[in-house]
Design a protein around this motif. Sequence first.
Motif, PDB file in Angstrom:
ATOM      1  N   LEU A  61       0.847  -1.191   0.000  1.00 38.17           N
ATOM      2  CA  LEU A  61       0.000   0.000   0.000  1.00 38.17           C
ATOM      3  C   LEU A  61       0.879   1.236   0.000  1.00 38.17           C
ATOM      4  O   LEU A  61       1.852   1.316   0.758  1.00 38.17           O
ATOM      5  N   TYR A  62       0.528   2.203  -0.855  1.00 41.85           N
ATOM      6  CA  TYR A  62       1.227   3.485  -0.880  1.00 41.85           C
ATOM      7  C   TYR A  62       0.191   4.603  -0.772  1.00 41.85           C
ATOM      8  O   TYR A  62      -0.810   4.594  -1.487  1.00 41.85           O
ATOM      9  N   GLN A  63       0.431   5.532   0.141  1.00 47.77           N
ATOM     10  CA  GLN A  63      -0.428   6.697   0.305  1.00 47.77           C
ATOM     11  C   GLN A  63       0.443   7.939   0.393  1.00 47.77           C
ATOM     12  O   GLN A  63       1.581   7.872   0.869  1.00 47.77           O
ATOM     13  N   PHE A  64      -0.111   9.072  -0.048  1.00 50.74           N
ATOM     14  CA  PHE A  64       0.639  10.334   0.001  1.00 50.74           C
ATOM     15  C   PHE A  64      -0.349  11.487   0.078  1.00 50.74           C
ATOM     16  O   PHE A  64      -1.560  11.285   0.034  1.00 50.74           O
ATOM     17  N   ASN A  65       0.152  12.691   0.205  1.00 47.68           N
ATOM     18  CA  ASN A  65      -0.626  13.928   0.232  1.00 47.68           C
ATOM     19  C   ASN A  65      -1.705  13.865   1.316  1.00 47.68           C
ATOM     20  O   ASN A  65      -1.375  13.962   2.478  1.00 47.68           O
ATOM     21  N   THR A  66      -2.972  13.694   0.956  1.00 47.49           N
ATOM     22  CA  THR A  66      -4.062  13.679   1.943  1.00 47.49           C
ATOM     23  C   THR A  66      -4.218  12.314   2.611  1.00 47.49           C
ATOM     24  O   THR A  66      -4.987  12.183   3.550  1.00 47.49           O
ATOM     25  N   PHE A  67      -3.518  11.306   2.145  1.00 53.68           N
ATOM     26  CA  PHE A  67      -3.590   9.929   2.654  1.00 53.68           C
ATOM     27  C   PHE A  67      -5.005   9.356   2.592  1.00 53.68           C
ATOM     28  O   PHE A  67      -5.363   8.483   3.359  1.00 53.68           O
ATOM     29  N   THR A  68      -5.803   9.851   1.658  1.00 52.67           N
ATOM     30  CA  THR A  68      -7.154   9.340   1.459  1.00 52.67           C
ATOM     31  C   THR A  68      -7.141   8.188   0.462  1.00 52.67           C
ATOM     32  O   THR A  68      -7.692   7.120   0.731  1.00 52.67           O
ATOM     33  N   ALA A  69      -6.519   8.393  -0.690  1.00 56.69           N
ATOM     34  CA  ALA A  69      -6.434   7.340  -1.709  1.00 56.69           C
ATOM     35  C   ALA A  69      -5.473   6.255  -1.233  1.00 56.69           C
ATOM     36  O   ALA A  69      -4.495   6.522  -0.525  1.00 56.69           O
ATOM     37  N   LYS A  70      -5.777   5.028  -1.623  1.00 56.18           N
ATOM     38  CA  LYS A  70      -4.936   3.880  -1.280  1.00 56.18           C
ATOM     39  C   LYS A  70      -4.497   3.232  -2.582  1.00 56.18           C
ATOM     40  O   LYS A  70      -5.323   2.702  -3.319  1.00 56.18           O
ATOM     41  N   HIS A  71      -3.205   3.288  -2.861  1.00 56.43           N
ATOM     42  CA  HIS A  71      -2.641   2.763  -4.098  1.00 56.43           C
ATOM     43  C   HIS A  71      -1.967   1.420  -3.805  1.00 56.43           C
ATOM     44  O   HIS A  71      -1.110   1.339  -2.929  1.00 56.43           O
ATOM     45  N   TYR A  72      -2.353   0.387  -4.556  1.00 58.68           N
ATOM     46  CA  TYR A  72      -1.832  -0.957  -4.332  1.00 58.68           C
ATOM     47  C   TYR A  72      -0.924  -1.394  -5.478  1.00 58.68           C
ATOM     48  O   TYR A  72      -1.232  -1.166  -6.646  1.00 58.68           O
ATOM     49  N   PHE A  73       0.190  -2.033  -5.102  1.00 57.49           N
ATOM     50  CA  PHE A  73       1.210  -2.504  -6.038  1.00 57.49           C
ATOM     51  C   PHE A  73       1.638  -3.901  -5.635  1.00 57.49           C
ATOM     52  O   PHE A  73       1.666  -4.231  -4.452  1.00 57.49           O
ATOM     53  N   CYS A  74       2.031  -4.707  -6.604  1.00 55.46           N
ATOM     54  CA  CYS A  74       2.670  -5.979  -6.289  1.00 55.46           C
ATOM     55  C   CYS A  74       4.056  -5.661  -5.736  1.00 55.46           C
ATOM     56  O   CYS A  74       4.835  -4.962  -6.380  1.00 55.46           O
ATOM     57  N   ARG A  75       4.358  -6.148  -4.561  1.00 59.18           N
ATOM     58  CA  ARG A  75       5.664  -5.846  -3.966  1.00 59.18           C
ATOM     59  C   ARG A  75       6.791  -6.639  -4.614  1.00 59.18           C
ATOM     60  O   ARG A  75       7.963  -6.332  -4.399  1.00 59.18           O
ATOM     61  N   LEU A  76       6.459  -7.622  -5.461  1.00 56.38           N
ATOM     62  CA  LEU A  76       7.498  -8.398  -6.145  1.00 56.38           C
ATOM     63  C   LEU A  76       7.887  -7.778  -7.482  1.00 56.38           C
ATOM     64  O   LEU A  76       9.061  -7.568  -7.750  1.00 56.38           O
ATOM     65  N   CYS A  77       6.904  -7.477  -8.338  1.00 63.59           N
ATOM     66  CA  CYS A  77       7.235  -6.943  -9.667  1.00 63.59           C
ATOM     67  C   CYS A  77       7.011  -5.435  -9.776  1.00 63.59           C
ATOM     68  O   CYS A  77       7.431  -4.819 -10.748  1.00 63.59           O
ATOM     69  N   GLY A  78       6.339  -4.829  -8.800  1.00 62.78           N
ATOM     70  CA  GLY A  78       6.154  -3.383  -8.777  1.00 62.78           C
ATOM     71  C   GLY A  78       4.967  -2.863  -9.570  1.00 62.78           C
ATOM     72  O   GLY A  78       4.747  -1.649  -9.610  1.00 62.78           O
ATOM     73  N   ILE A  79       4.186  -3.726 -10.177  1.00 57.39           N
ATOM     74  CA  ILE A  79       3.071  -3.272 -11.004  1.00 57.39           C
ATOM     75  C   ILE A  79       1.934  -2.740 -10.143  1.00 57.39           C
ATOM     76  O   ILE A  79       1.496  -3.380  -9.176  1.00 57.39           O
ATOM     77  N   TYR A  80       1.454  -1.547 -10.515  1.00 53.52           N
ATOM     78  CA  TYR A  80       0.259  -0.961  -9.905  1.00 53.52           C
ATOM     79  C   TYR A  80      -0.939  -1.792 -10.363  1.00 53.52           C
ATOM     80  O   TYR A  80      -1.147  -1.992 -11.549  1.00 53.52           O
ATOM     81  N   THR A  81      -1.725  -2.271  -9.409  1.00 53.05           N
ATOM     82  CA  THR A  81      -2.900  -3.076  -9.741  1.00 53.05           C
ATOM     83  C   THR A  81      -4.190  -2.279  -9.621  1.00 53.05           C
ATOM     84  O   THR A  81      -5.020  -2.314 -10.518  1.00 53.05           O
TER      85      THR A  81
END
Length: 122
Positions: A61-81
């Motif tokens: 999980l990656y969050q930034f700025n307002t920390f409202t949106a939740k961005h998910y990525f595969c921690r192995l290959c790095g692809i945003y899902t």
Amino acid sequence: MQYTHKARCHCGAVEFGLYLPSGLVDLRRCDCSMCRKRGAVVTSIALNGISVTKGEDKLSLYQFNTFTAKHYFCRLCGIYTHHQSRSNPQQYGFNVACIEGINPYTLGEIPVMDGINHPADR
């Protein structure tokens, strides 16, 4: 719920089902700082329209700025899902390129949303 599409990250560690009874509609890109760097074509889906069927423990999980949106990525290959949107927290946006058999470069012209001037930033 019967999922209409299967999707996965690049390495296959994360797989998810999508319920898209109307197919791919309202495709878009965004020019916010995050989307500009990842360059993905996305569309939205109801929260119950996506289900991680394999590798939930491989998601980061990656969050930034307002920390409202939740961005998910595969921690192995790095692809945003997928991500839970801050514009509409009742929806997920997902990476169309993760759908099996979809090449986003063949989908025609994709509009770009003005994420730089997001209404929640005012």
